[in-house]
Design an enzyme around this catalytic site. Structure first.
Site, mmCIF file in Angstrom:
data_model
loop_
_atom_site.group_PDB
_atom_site.id
_atom_site.type_symbol
_atom_site.label_atom_id
_atom_site.label_comp_id
_atom_site.label_asym_id
_atom_site.label_seq_id
_atom_site.Cartn_x
_atom_site.Cartn_y
_atom_site.Cartn_z
ATOM 1 N N ASP A 1 -12.749 15.897 -11.202
ATOM 2 C CA ASP A 1 -11.917 17.731 -12.303
ATOM 3 C C ASP A 1 -12.140 16.826 -13.868
ATOM 4 O O ASP A 1 -12.038 17.697 -14.513
ATOM 5 C CB ASP A 1 -9.660 17.393 -12.164
ATOM 6 C CG ASP A 1 -9.608 18.024 -10.406
ATOM 7 O OD1 ASP A 1 -10.887 18.745 -10.494
ATOM 8 O OD2 ASP A 1 -8.890 17.680 -10.618
ATOM 9 N N GLY B 1 8.924 20.331 -3.800
ATOM 10 C CA GLY B 1 9.547 21.527 -3.008
ATOM 11 C C GLY B 1 7.954 22.709 -3.486
ATOM 12 O O GLY B 1 6.781 22.379 -3.770
ATOM 13 N N TYR C 1 -6.913 28.245 -6.154
ATOM 14 C CA TYR C 1 -6.029 28.891 -7.431
ATOM 15 C C TYR C 1 -6.280 30.179 -7.230
ATOM 16 O O TYR C 1 -6.971 30.736 -7.121
ATOM 17 C CB TYR C 1 -6.324 28.339 -8.266
ATOM 18 C CG TYR C 1 -6.047 26.096 -8.903
ATOM 19 C CD1 TYR C 1 -6.009 25.816 -7.755
ATOM 20 C CD2 TYR C 1 -6.190 26.209 -10.365
ATOM 21 C CE1 TYR C 1 -5.846 24.296 -8.040
ATOM 22 C CE2 TYR C 1 -6.308 24.365 -9.891
ATOM 23 C CZ TYR C 1 -5.560 24.298 -9.372
ATOM 24 O OH TYR C 1 -5.454 22.695 -9.383
#
Length: 469
Positions: free
Chosen positions: A151, A297, A406
């Site tokens: 990245d 989450g 994404y």
């Protein structure tokens, strides 16, 4: 009357008539010039602001030449007024999404010089939409593409092209960045560009092609931002940035920027526990973001940003059909609107959703375990009712036999309403396809529609066996 007196009398009358005619001609000329200038007259500018001219609307200063009785008169016509965007129109009411754009970058890379990229997004100025991505400093058919799964390297730059134009060798490199966000305030582009050492990165704020401000890492742990568009309202832009652990407590701050200058920084408040890679949209007079909780989450966090007093609140999307990947099966997934659901929170993927009254439109991978396939749907009560699971208007964007990645939102202002659009990153190469050494992507883009629509699947489409290794 003798002959001489007659001649004098006739001459006097002729001279009088000639004088009257000359005066009338001068009066006509003066009236014509006055009327012409009044027609194109600009009001006195207030606060050095350029005011519009009527009835001519132009984009640049030009000189108008008017010919009157062989007299040349020059007058500068005022430029069209340029205003900040305020996004005050209502959100468009939609039935679903229709195809808008696809760049086919990987297929084209099999026979052409196309940049290796990831983290793409789309954003629009008042007249045109653009696609952005973080380039790896190399084309695909190039030995430097080996290892581009990583990245953060100093050679990564933010690329910008008109939407639908793949990132070819002539593409503009807007800034140096391995994390970014961009938005247009109505007058110029703002680019937020993060690069540097993991422990001491720098975010540069570039406005109208000039570096205006910067900020350094505040937690010394990979300063990062949205990887999609920021939002500007009445000249103030806001962007969400995080510095800290990717799988534990981190320090998220919301920055407010005016023409490239940081004017305020607000800490995250509310019940969200972890924030990364927000997808933000204008909700006049404020801004709302749907983000990625990479810690606790698989339900997505929500950030509400007050653009007037800089206050922040946060919570979670109420829908029990959660948007992150990985996640539980729909029958066992949960969300109570306020807290992370503690269901497969790590690692996660960038995504989006937006409110529609009490309902929520959202997109997610079809697979609950990996970044494959992509679907959209509306959840009835998904914005207001805890654990709501009534799904309608489902569409397949990419079938589950193909890779996605994404995804994020962008907004487009129409004549009467603001439309919501989204893009999906179609990742190819490593880590899933080990025949090649590179990692790159193409994109597909859809926008909201109030009409009818059909079905299909829009994967990347490149045959990996045709691709350079």
């Amino acid at each position: 009357m003798n002959p001489n007196q007659k001649i004098i009398t006739i001459g006097s009358v002729s001279l009088t008539i000639a004088t009257v005619c000359s005066l009338m001609q001068i009066a006509i000329l003066a009236t014509t010039v006055t009327l012409h200038f009044k027609q194109h007259e600009c009001d006195s500018p207030a606060s050095n602001q350029v005011m519009p001219c009527e009835p001519i609307i132009i984009e640049r200063n030009i000189t108008e030449i008017v010919y009157l009785n062989n007299t040349t008169i020059e007058k500068e016509i005022c430029p069209e007024v340029v205003e900040y965007r305020n996004w005050s129109k209502p959100q468009c009411q939609i039935t679903g999404f229709a195809p808008f754009s696809k760049d086919n970058s990987i297929r084209l890379s099999a026979g052409g010089d196309i940049w290796v990229t990831r983290e793409p997004y789309v954003s629009c100025d008042p007249g045109k939409c653009y696609q952005f991505a973080l380039g790896q400093g190399t084309t695909l058919d190039n030995k430097h593409s080996n290892g581009t799964i990583h990245d953060r390297i100093p050679h990564r730059t933010l690329l910008m092209n008109e939407l639908g134009v793949p990132f070819h060798l002539g593409t503009k490199q807007v800034c140096v960045a391995w994390s970014s966000s961009s938005c247009h305030d109505g007058k110029a582009w703002l680019h937020v560009c993060v690069t540097g050492d993991d422990r001491n990165a720098t975010a540069s704020f570039i406005y109208d092609g000039r570096l205006v401000d910067s900020i350094g890492s505040w937690s010394q742990n990979i300063l990062r931002t949205q990887e999609s568009e920021c939002v500007c309202i009445n000249g103030t832009c806001t962007v969400v940035m995080t510095d800290g652990s990717a799988s534990g407590r981190a320090d998220t701050r919301i920055l407010f920027i005016k023409e490239g200058k940081i004017v305020h920084i607000s800490p995250l408040s509310g019940s969200a526990q972890h924030i990364e890679e927000c997808s933000c949209y204008p909700r006049y007079p404020d801004v709302r973001c749907i983000c990625r909780d990479n810690w606790k989450g698989s339900n997505r966090p929500v950030i509400d940003i007050n653009m007037e007093d800089y206050s922040i609140d946060s919570s979670y999307v109420c829908s029990g059909l959660v948007g992150d990947t990985p996640r539980n099966d729909d029958s066992s997934s949960n969300s109570n609107c306020r807290d992370p659901n503690n269901e497969r929170g790590n690692p996660g993927v960038k995504g989006w959703a937006f409110d529609n009254g009490d309902d929520v439109w959202m997109g997610r991978t079809i697979s609950k375990d990996s970044r494959s396939g992509y679907e959209t749907f509306k959840v009835i009560g998904g914005w207001s009712t805890p654990n709501s699971k009534s799904q309608v208007n489902r569409q397949v964007i990419v079938d589950n036999n193909n890779w996605s990645g994404y995804s994020g939102i962008f907004s487009v202002e129409g004549k009467s309403c603001i439309n919501r659009c989204f893009y999906v990153e179609l990742i190819r190469g490593r880590p899933q396809e080990t025949r090649v050494w590179w990692t790159s992507n193409s994109i597909v883009v859809f926008c909201g529609t109030s009409g009818t629509y059909g079905t299909g699947s829009w994967p990347d489409g490149a045959n990996i066996n045709f691709m350079p290794i």
